[in-house]
Design a protein around this motif. Sequence first.
Motif, PDB file in Angstrom:
ATOM      1  N   GLY A 204       2.424  74.142 -65.981  1.00 39.47           N
ATOM      2  CA  GLY A 204       3.186  75.383 -66.112  1.00 39.47           C
ATOM      3  C   GLY A 204       4.642  75.145 -66.448  1.00 39.47           C
ATOM      4  O   GLY A 204       5.268  75.940 -67.162  1.00 39.47           O
ATOM      5  N   TYR A 205       5.209  74.036 -65.932  1.00 42.26           N
ATOM      6  CA  TYR A 205       6.594  73.719 -66.261  1.00 42.26           C
ATOM      7  C   TYR A 205       6.736  73.452 -67.759  1.00 42.26           C
ATOM      8  O   TYR A 205       7.720  73.849 -68.391  1.00 42.26           O
ATOM      9  N   ARG A 206       5.751  72.769 -68.303  1.00 40.42           N
ATOM     10  CA  ARG A 206       5.786  72.457 -69.738  1.00 40.42           C
ATOM     11  C   ARG A 206       5.724  73.736 -70.573  1.00 40.42           C
ATOM     12  O   ARG A 206       6.473  73.899 -71.555  1.00 40.42           O
ATOM     13  N   PHE A 207       4.853  74.663 -70.188  1.00 38.37           N
ATOM     14  CA  PHE A 207       4.752  75.930 -70.927  1.00 38.37           C
ATOM     15  C   PHE A 207       6.069  76.706 -70.825  1.00 38.37           C
ATOM     16  O   PHE A 207       6.526  77.306 -71.800  1.00 38.37           O
ATOM     17  N   GLY A 212      12.104  78.113 -73.391  1.00 41.54           N
ATOM     18  CA  GLY A 212      13.522  78.074 -73.065  1.00 41.54           C
ATOM     19  C   GLY A 212      13.866  78.145 -71.594  1.00 41.54           C
ATOM     20  O   GLY A 212      15.048  78.193 -71.234  1.00 41.54           O
ATOM     21  N   HIS A 213      12.860  78.144 -70.711  1.00 41.60           N
ATOM     22  CA  HIS A 213      13.143  78.236 -69.282  1.00 41.60           C
ATOM     23  C   HIS A 213      13.627  76.907 -68.724  1.00 41.60           C
ATOM     24  O   HIS A 213      13.209  75.830 -69.168  1.00 41.60           O
ATOM     25  N   THR A 214      14.517  76.991 -67.751  1.00 44.07           N
ATOM     26  CA  THR A 214      14.969  75.801 -67.037  1.00 44.07           C
ATOM     27  C   THR A 214      14.115  75.617 -65.780  1.00 44.07           C
ATOM     28  O   THR A 214      13.690  76.597 -65.157  1.00 44.07           O
ATOM     29  N   ILE A 215      13.873  74.361 -65.432  1.00 41.42           N
ATOM     30  CA  ILE A 215      13.024  74.040 -64.288  1.00 41.42           C
ATOM     31  C   ILE A 215      13.861  73.342 -63.224  1.00 41.42           C
ATOM     32  O   ILE A 215      14.445  72.281 -63.475  1.00 41.42           O
ATOM     33  N   ALA A 216      13.947  73.951 -62.041  1.00 41.94           N
ATOM     34  CA  ALA A 216      14.601  73.291 -60.918  1.00 41.94           C
ATOM     35  C   ALA A 216      13.768  72.078 -60.529  1.00 41.94           C
ATOM     36  O   ALA A 216      12.545  72.161 -60.409  1.00 41.94           O
ATOM     37  N   ASN A 217      14.421  70.941 -60.344  1.00 41.28           N
ATOM     38  CA  ASN A 217      13.744  69.669 -60.097  1.00 41.28           C
ATOM     39  C   ASN A 217      12.683  69.800 -59.003  1.00 41.28           C
ATOM     40  O   ASN A 217      13.004  70.113 -57.864  1.00 41.28           O
ATOM     41  N   PRO A 218      11.404  69.575 -59.308  1.00 42.35           N
ATOM     42  CA  PRO A 218      10.352  69.693 -58.290  1.00 42.35           C
ATOM     43  C   PRO A 218      10.410  68.548 -57.285  1.00 42.35           C
ATOM     44  O   PRO A 218      10.557  67.385 -57.655  1.00 42.35           O
ATOM     45  N   PHE A 219      10.313  68.900 -56.002  1.00 45.02           N
ATOM     46  CA  PHE A 219      10.205  67.877 -54.959  1.00 45.02           C
ATOM     47  C   PHE A 219       9.356  68.455 -53.817  1.00 45.02           C
ATOM     48  O   PHE A 219       9.114  69.655 -53.755  1.00 45.02           O
ATOM     49  N   VAL A 398       3.383  72.402 -50.274  1.00 44.27           N
ATOM     50  CA  VAL A 398       4.048  73.270 -51.244  1.00 44.27           C
ATOM     51  C   VAL A 398       5.036  72.441 -52.061  1.00 44.27           C
ATOM     52  O   VAL A 398       5.610  71.474 -51.562  1.00 44.27           O
ATOM     53  N   THR A 399       5.223  72.831 -53.310  1.00 42.85           N
ATOM     54  CA  THR A 399       6.246  72.232 -54.166  1.00 42.85           C
ATOM     55  C   THR A 399       7.509  73.077 -54.126  1.00 42.85           C
ATOM     56  O   THR A 399       7.449  74.294 -54.302  1.00 42.85           O
ATOM     57  N   SER A 400       8.637  72.429 -53.881  1.00 42.44           N
ATOM     58  CA  SER A 400       9.923  73.094 -54.036  1.00 42.44           C
ATOM     59  C   SER A 400      10.419  72.831 -55.451  1.00 42.44           C
ATOM     60  O   SER A 400      10.194  71.767 -56.009  1.00 42.44           O
ATOM     61  N   GLY A 401      11.114  73.802 -56.022  1.00 41.60           N
ATOM     62  CA  GLY A 401      11.525  73.690 -57.414  1.00 41.60           C
ATOM     63  C   GLY A 401      10.572  74.469 -58.306  1.00 41.60           C
ATOM     64  O   GLY A 401       9.596  75.059 -57.844  1.00 41.60           O
ATOM     65  N   GLY A 402      10.849  74.467 -59.584  1.00 47.63           N
ATOM     66  CA  GLY A 402      10.005  75.201 -60.522  1.00 47.63           C
ATOM     67  C   GLY A 402      10.842  76.082 -61.439  1.00 47.63           C
ATOM     68  O   GLY A 402      12.041  75.860 -61.630  1.00 47.63           O
ATOM     69  N   VAL A 403      10.204  77.091 -62.015  1.00 45.15           N
ATOM     70  CA  VAL A 403      10.865  77.966 -62.979  1.00 45.15           C
ATOM     71  C   VAL A 403      12.013  78.715 -62.297  1.00 45.15           C
ATOM     72  O   VAL A 403      11.837  79.333 -61.245  1.00 45.15           O
ATOM     73  N   ASN A 404      13.159  78.660 -62.896  1.00 42.66           N
ATOM     74  CA  ASN A 404      14.370  79.273 -62.354  1.00 42.66           C
ATOM     75  C   ASN A 404      14.180  80.775 -62.168  1.00 42.66           C
ATOM     76  O   ASN A 404      13.874  81.504 -63.119  1.00 42.66           O
ATOM     77  N   ILE A 405      14.376  81.254 -60.936  1.00 44.64           N
ATOM     78  CA  ILE A 405      14.138  82.671 -60.645  1.00 44.64           C
ATOM     79  C   ILE A 405      15.151  83.582 -61.331  1.00 44.64           C
ATOM     80  O   ILE A 405      14.883  84.777 -61.520  1.00 44.64           O
ATOM     81  N   LYS A 406      16.301  83.045 -61.735  1.00 47.46           N
ATOM     82  CA  LYS A 406      17.285  83.869 -62.437  1.00 47.46           C
ATOM     83  C   LYS A 406      16.797  84.265 -63.826  1.00 47.46           C
ATOM     84  O   LYS A 406      17.349  85.179 -64.437  1.00 47.46           O
ATOM     85  N   GLU A 407      15.760  83.579 -64.292  1.00 48.13           N
ATOM     86  CA  GLU A 407      15.221  83.841 -65.622  1.00 48.13           C
ATOM     87  C   GLU A 407      13.955  84.689 -65.584  1.00 48.13           C
ATOM     88  O   GLU A 407      13.252  84.817 -66.577  1.00 48.13           O
ATOM     89  N   ILE A 408      13.667  85.283 -64.399  1.00 48.78           N
ATOM     90  CA  ILE A 408      12.459  86.087 -64.214  1.00 48.78           C
ATOM     91  C   ILE A 408      12.847  87.448 -63.659  1.00 48.78           C
ATOM     92  O   ILE A 408      13.679  87.548 -62.745  1.00 48.78           O
ATOM     93  N   ASN A 409      12.243  88.497 -64.191  1.00 45.92           N
ATOM     94  CA  ASN A 409      12.432  89.846 -63.685  1.00 45.92           C
ATOM     95  C   ASN A 409      11.652  89.978 -62.371  1.00 45.92           C
ATOM     96  O   ASN A 409      10.429  89.904 -62.352  1.00 45.92           O
ATOM     97  N   SER A 415       9.191  87.066 -67.872  1.00 51.35           N
ATOM     98  CA  SER A 415      10.283  86.226 -68.330  1.00 51.35           C
ATOM     99  C   SER A 415      11.386  87.087 -68.938  1.00 51.35           C
ATOM    100  O   SER A 415      11.114  88.029 -69.684  1.00 51.35           O
ATOM    101  N   LYS A 416      12.629  86.741 -68.652  1.00 44.71           N
ATOM    102  CA  LYS A 416      13.762  87.406 -69.292  1.00 44.71           C
ATOM    103  C   LYS A 416      14.052  86.805 -70.669  1.00 44.71           C
ATOM    104  O   LYS A 416      14.856  87.347 -71.419  1.00 44.71           O
ATOM    105  N   LEU A 417      13.374  85.693 -70.970  1.00 45.36           N
ATOM    106  CA  LEU A 417      13.623  84.986 -72.218  1.00 45.36           C
ATOM    107  C   LEU A 417      12.528  85.208 -73.255  1.00 45.36           C
ATOM    108  O   LEU A 417      12.781  85.092 -74.450  1.00 45.36           O
ATOM    109  N   ALA A 418      11.312  85.490 -72.793  1.00 47.94           N
ATOM    110  CA  ALA A 418      10.171  85.622 -73.714  1.00 47.94           C
ATOM    111  C   ALA A 418       9.340  86.838 -73.337  1.00 47.94           C
ATOM    112  O   ALA A 418       8.613  86.810 -72.332  1.00 47.94           O
ATOM    113  N   PRO A 419       9.426  87.925 -74.092  1.00 47.21           N
ATOM    114  CA  PRO A 419       8.628  89.121 -73.799  1.00 47.21           C
ATOM    115  C   PRO A 419       7.131  88.790 -73.763  1.00 47.21           C
ATOM    116  O   PRO A 419       6.630  88.033 -74.598  1.00 47.21           O
TER     117      PRO A 419
END
Length: 460
Positions: A204-207, A212-219, A398-409, A415-419
């Motif tokens: 999912g991070y790759r998709f 254009g989404h940024t991914i917070a470092n998963p840990f 659980v994984t911490s990190g992932g798709v930046n929530i600032k980029e999601i409605n 996505s705020k970047l890709a309709p």
Amino acid sequence: MVDIVVIGAGAAGMMAAYAAARSGAKVVLVERNHHPGRKILLTGKGRCNVTNGTDPQGIVAAFPETGRFLLGPVSRFTPDDLMRFIQEQGVPLKVERGRRVFPESDRSSDIVRALRNAAAGAGVQFRPDSRVERVDECKAQHDGGDNRHIFQIAFSGGVGGVGGVQDGLGSQAGPHSQDALQCKAVIIATGGLSYPATGSTGDGYRFARQYGHTIANPFPSLVPLETTEKWVPQLQGLSLKNVTMRALSGEQIIGEEFGEMLFTHYGVSGPIVLSLSRAVVRAMQPGTGAAAFTAGKAQKVPAMRIVLELDLKPALDIEKLDARVVRDWTSISRKHFSNALDALLPKKMIPVIIALCGIDGDTPVNQITREQRLGLVSLLKKLVMTVTGYRPIAEAIVTSGGVNIKEINARTMESKLAPGLFFAGEVIDVDGYTGGYNLQAAFSTGYAAGVGAAEYCHKN
């Protein structure tokens, strides 16, 4: 062409598919495994702590860093809504200590069955054994004067992958098509990086990055901890209840939990350790990189010394515990110290405590000095372990990190970047405490994404 393709048939994905289909959309649920819900089957030691019986604010409070983002989805699909939904599928629930909610049967498979049946009943088509390779954006298609935004889902192992399309989530429905799927909207619910055997391998991070989404470092989050003391492995398999553990980074207290813990060959685990691990792992992040996690290695060398302080008798302060020891020893004053701790400690722990407190086990208790006794009491109130690392992300709940929530409605999970691109569940950068909170977040974001994607399709 279908309306919506949901990628990932876990908690978030199945709920998203159900909510979208119930809202009138034509939905295909794609899963790389043969059966849905493999990670659900592992949760709660196979019992599935499906949610926490609190209100939306209580769920939000369990996500210190990202709770504000979750307020909308959790308010839209609350713990009460989730419990009602599951029970309507014929699965009775029960509430245990800490408001943790489980199926009465203690079988996580019942929760998977409830989700599968609900999705099938809503008309969701299931495509198993299919790993998505790409989520491509096609050129807008002209249809009746309107320009329609189209996605194309391509599968690995050939354009169509290896799986067929099933009628609902049940029996196979016809021969497999090698054509890629086309749809108006995509919901990515692929999970994070924990338990990769269940299919959570970071696709999912790759998709998301592709759009254009940024991914917070998963840990890792909610993960067992490794310690350096040689006496810890001697207690492997010992479970302690009603104890308090405190985590300190330097002199700063970064967490404290009461409940149950487990000693292991590498360190400590169990509910209170997993809860504390969120703060511990974060304190160890400066100067670390993602390579250590993706390589399946535990992180080592924290930036600052981190210790765990275990209170074996949290109900008693030092004075009261000392008085109890004096009282216990009054009637057994001639017994050797090694035989005088049965009322205080589990049998397996006695040799370790004797070695750590420095009192000879052959000493009669009536010859133990007040200073020695107070040293023992202090040890029982503060048994210190030094953290050297944590287990690999593959072992994290659980994984911490992932798709930046600032980029999601937060209302629709779009996505705020890709309709037309939506996210749900652990692929998003949200993770909370143990106790059913993370599954509730998965269900709530899945529901919001399903309804949001259906609304998007109706408008487009």
